[in-house]
Write a protein that holds these residues in place. Structure first.
Motif, PDB file in Angstrom:
ATOM      1  N   LYS A 115       0.839  -1.196   0.000  1.00  0.00           N
ATOM      2  CA  LYS A 115       0.000   0.000   0.000  1.00  0.00           C
ATOM      3  C   LYS A 115       0.876   1.249   0.000  1.00  0.00           C
ATOM      4  CE  LYS A 115      -3.410   2.722   2.425  1.00  0.00           C
ATOM      5  NZ  LYS A 115      -2.760   3.948   1.958  1.00  0.00           N
ATOM      6  N   SER A 116       1.893   1.250   0.831  1.00  0.00           N
ATOM      7  CA  SER A 116       2.805   2.397   0.878  1.00  0.00           C
ATOM      8  C   SER A 116       3.514   2.588  -0.456  1.00  0.00           C
ATOM      9  CB  SER A 116       3.837   2.216   1.994  1.00  0.00           C
ATOM     10  OG  SER A 116       3.199   2.204   3.244  1.00  0.00           O
ATOM     11  N   ASP A 117       3.890   1.491  -1.085  1.00  0.00           N
ATOM     12  CA  ASP A 117       4.566   1.571  -2.376  1.00  0.00           C
ATOM     13  C   ASP A 117       3.630   2.150  -3.442  1.00  0.00           C
ATOM     14  OD1 ASP A 117       6.998   1.030  -3.943  1.00  0.00           O
ATOM     15  OD2 ASP A 117       5.757  -0.459  -4.967  1.00  0.00           O
ATOM     16  N   ALA A 118       2.372   1.767  -3.409  1.00  0.00           N
ATOM     17  CA  ALA A 118       1.397   2.322  -4.352  1.00  0.00           C
ATOM     18  C   ALA A 118       1.229   3.825  -4.121  1.00  0.00           C
ATOM     19  CB  ALA A 118       0.053   1.603  -4.227  1.00  0.00           C
ATOM     20  N   ASP A 119       1.190   4.235  -2.855  1.00  0.00           N
ATOM     21  CA  ASP A 119       1.085   5.662  -2.533  1.00  0.00           C
ATOM     22  C   ASP A 119       2.316   6.416  -3.036  1.00  0.00           C
ATOM     23  OD1 ASP A 119      -1.325   5.077  -1.262  1.00  0.00           O
ATOM     24  OD2 ASP A 119      -0.469   5.175   0.762  1.00  0.00           O
ATOM     25  N   VAL A 151      10.317  -8.341   8.969  1.00  0.00           N
ATOM     26  CA  VAL A 151      11.243  -7.269   9.331  1.00  0.00           C
ATOM     27  C   VAL A 151      11.640  -6.475   8.091  1.00  0.00           C
ATOM     28  CG1 VAL A 151      13.530  -6.773  10.307  1.00  0.00           C
ATOM     29  CG2 VAL A 151      12.057  -8.492  11.387  1.00  0.00           C
ATOM     30  N   LEU A 152      11.902  -7.167   7.011  1.00  0.00           N
ATOM     31  CA  LEU A 152      12.247  -6.501   5.753  1.00  0.00           C
ATOM     32  C   LEU A 152      11.091  -5.629   5.272  1.00  0.00           C
ATOM     33  CD1 LEU A 152      14.185  -6.091   3.346  1.00  0.00           C
ATOM     34  CD2 LEU A 152      13.094  -8.091   2.294  1.00  0.00           C
ATOM     35  N   SER A 153       9.890  -6.170   5.243  1.00  0.00           N
ATOM     36  CA  SER A 153       8.723  -5.409   4.787  1.00  0.00           C
ATOM     37  C   SER A 153       8.446  -4.212   5.677  1.00  0.00           C
ATOM     38  CB  SER A 153       7.481  -6.309   4.719  1.00  0.00           C
ATOM     39  OG  SER A 153       7.600  -7.233   3.677  1.00  0.00           O
ATOM     40  N   MET A 154       8.643  -4.361   6.970  1.00  0.00           N
ATOM     41  CA  MET A 154       8.411  -3.241   7.888  1.00  0.00           C
ATOM     42  C   MET A 154       9.393  -2.107   7.602  1.00  0.00           C
ATOM     43  SD  MET A 154       7.510  -5.392  11.356  1.00  0.00           S
ATOM     44  CE  MET A 154       7.559  -3.989  12.437  1.00  0.00           C
ATOM     45  N   CYS A 155      10.637  -2.453   7.331  1.00  0.00           N
ATOM     46  CA  CYS A 155      11.631  -1.440   6.992  1.00  0.00           C
ATOM     47  C   CYS A 155      11.271  -0.763   5.675  1.00  0.00           C
ATOM     48  CB  CYS A 155      13.013  -2.077   6.904  1.00  0.00           C
ATOM     49  SG  CYS A 155      14.313  -0.918   6.408  1.00  0.00           S
ATOM     50  N   LEU A 156      10.965  -1.556   4.664  1.00  0.00           N
ATOM     51  CA  LEU A 156      10.580  -1.003   3.364  1.00  0.00           C
ATOM     52  C   LEU A 156       9.375  -0.084   3.508  1.00  0.00           C
ATOM     53  CD1 LEU A 156      10.973  -4.235   1.189  1.00  0.00           C
ATOM     54  CD2 LEU A 156      12.450  -2.207   1.099  1.00  0.00           C
ATOM     55  N   ASP A 157       8.412  -0.494   4.304  1.00  0.00           N
ATOM     56  CA  ASP A 157       7.200   0.292   4.529  1.00  0.00           C
ATOM     57  C   ASP A 157       7.534   1.628   5.189  1.00  0.00           C
ATOM     58  OD1 ASP A 157       4.383   0.790   4.632  1.00  0.00           O
ATOM     59  OD2 ASP A 157       4.359   0.101   6.712  1.00  0.00           O
ATOM     60  N   GLU A 158       8.337   1.588   6.231  1.00  0.00           N
ATOM     61  CA  GLU A 158       8.680   2.807   6.967  1.00  0.00           C
ATOM     62  C   GLU A 158       9.426   3.806   6.082  1.00  0.00           C
ATOM     63  OE1 GLU A 158      11.458   4.222  10.727  1.00  0.00           O
ATOM     64  OE2 GLU A 158      10.968   2.101  10.512  1.00  0.00           O
ATOM     65  N   LEU A 159      10.431   3.341   5.366  1.00  0.00           N
ATOM     66  CA  LEU A 159      11.202   4.251   4.523  1.00  0.00           C
ATOM     67  C   LEU A 159      10.380   4.742   3.335  1.00  0.00           C
ATOM     68  CD1 LEU A 159      14.768   2.645   4.557  1.00  0.00           C
ATOM     69  CD2 LEU A 159      13.866   4.523   5.949  1.00  0.00           C
ATOM     70  N   THR A 160       9.522   3.899   2.803  1.00  0.00           N
ATOM     71  CA  THR A 160       8.667   4.294   1.685  1.00  0.00           C
ATOM     72  C   THR A 160       7.674   5.359   2.122  1.00  0.00           C
ATOM     73  OG1 THR A 160       8.960   2.147   0.622  1.00  0.00           O
ATOM     74  CG2 THR A 160       7.029   3.422  -0.041  1.00  0.00           C
ATOM     75  N   GLN A 161       7.119   5.210   3.307  1.00  0.00           N
ATOM     76  CA  GLN A 161       6.203   6.234   3.820  1.00  0.00           C
ATOM     77  C   GLN A 161       6.924   7.569   3.997  1.00  0.00           C
ATOM     78  OE1 GLN A 161       3.657   5.242   7.157  1.00  0.00           O
ATOM     79  NE2 GLN A 161       3.567   3.116   6.486  1.00  0.00           N
ATOM     80  N   ALA A 162       8.160   7.520   4.471  1.00  0.00           N
ATOM     81  CA  ALA A 162       8.923   8.759   4.659  1.00  0.00           C
ATOM     82  C   ALA A 162       9.188   9.441   3.317  1.00  0.00           C
ATOM     83  CB  ALA A 162      10.240   8.462   5.383  1.00  0.00           C
ATOM     84  N   ARG A 163       9.543   8.666   2.300  1.00  0.00           N
ATOM     85  CA  ARG A 163       9.792   9.246   0.974  1.00  0.00           C
ATOM     86  C   ARG A 163       8.500   9.812   0.382  1.00  0.00           C
ATOM     87  NH1 ARG A 163      12.885  12.161  -2.308  1.00  0.00           N
ATOM     88  NH2 ARG A 163      12.716  11.516  -4.489  1.00  0.00           N
ATOM     89  N   THR A 164       7.404   9.120   0.586  1.00  0.00           N
ATOM     90  CA  THR A 164       6.114   9.609   0.095  1.00  0.00           C
ATOM     91  C   THR A 164       5.784  10.945   0.745  1.00  0.00           C
ATOM     92  OG1 THR A 164       5.373   7.341  -0.258  1.00  0.00           O
ATOM     93  CG2 THR A 164       3.657   9.035  -0.170  1.00  0.00           C
TER      94      THR A 164
END
Length: 134
Positions: free
Chosen positions: A42-46, A99-112
């Motif tokens: 979802k974060s990646d789509a955003d 753990v990997l997905s949580m990291c990807l999610d957190e950093l992706t949200q920050a970039r968004t």
């Protein structure tokens, strides 16, 4: 880097199952892994939507569009490398995909959030590289 793609491929194959899980009640590691992946997707789509809008607004400013594209590619490389590193303590374990997905999610949200800030610049803000809506 291969481990990021391997974990993503496994989770991708299981994506349909993630829709059936009540993530607020996930109790197995598999369910938690799938839910973390679902949140990241979802974060990646955003992120992709915000990036696309920024690129659309830069269509008449080719140099700025090229700079944003380069920055985004560099950021993606950083994000993937950072998350591979930060999840390294659980590599090979059942919690690794989560753990990997949580990291990807957190950093992706920050970039968004960064991209959204560019999209909300005040007119006349000379420090803002993305023009306002036409």
């Amino acid at each position: 880097m291969r481990t990021v793609f391997a974990a993503a491929a496994i989770l991708l194959a299981s994506g349909a199952q993630a829709q059936l899980i009540k993530c607020d009640q996930a109790s197995t590691q598999t369910d938690m892994n799938l839910c973390a992946d679902q949140a990241y997707r979802k974060s990646d789509a955003d992120l992709n939507a915000a990036y696309k809008e920024a690129m659309t607004r830069l269509k008449d400013r080719k140099d700025a569009a090229t700079q944003l594209e380069a920055a985004q590619k560099a950021w993606l490389f950083f994000r993937d490398a950072e998350c591979t590193f930060s999840s390294g303590g659980v590599t090979g374990g059942s919690a690794y995909p989560m753990v990997l997905s949580m990291c990807l999610d957190e950093l992706t949200q920050a970039r968004t959030k960064q991209l959204h800030a560019y999209l909300k610049c005040e007119e006349g803000d000379m420090s803002c590289p993305v023009p306002g809506k036409p």
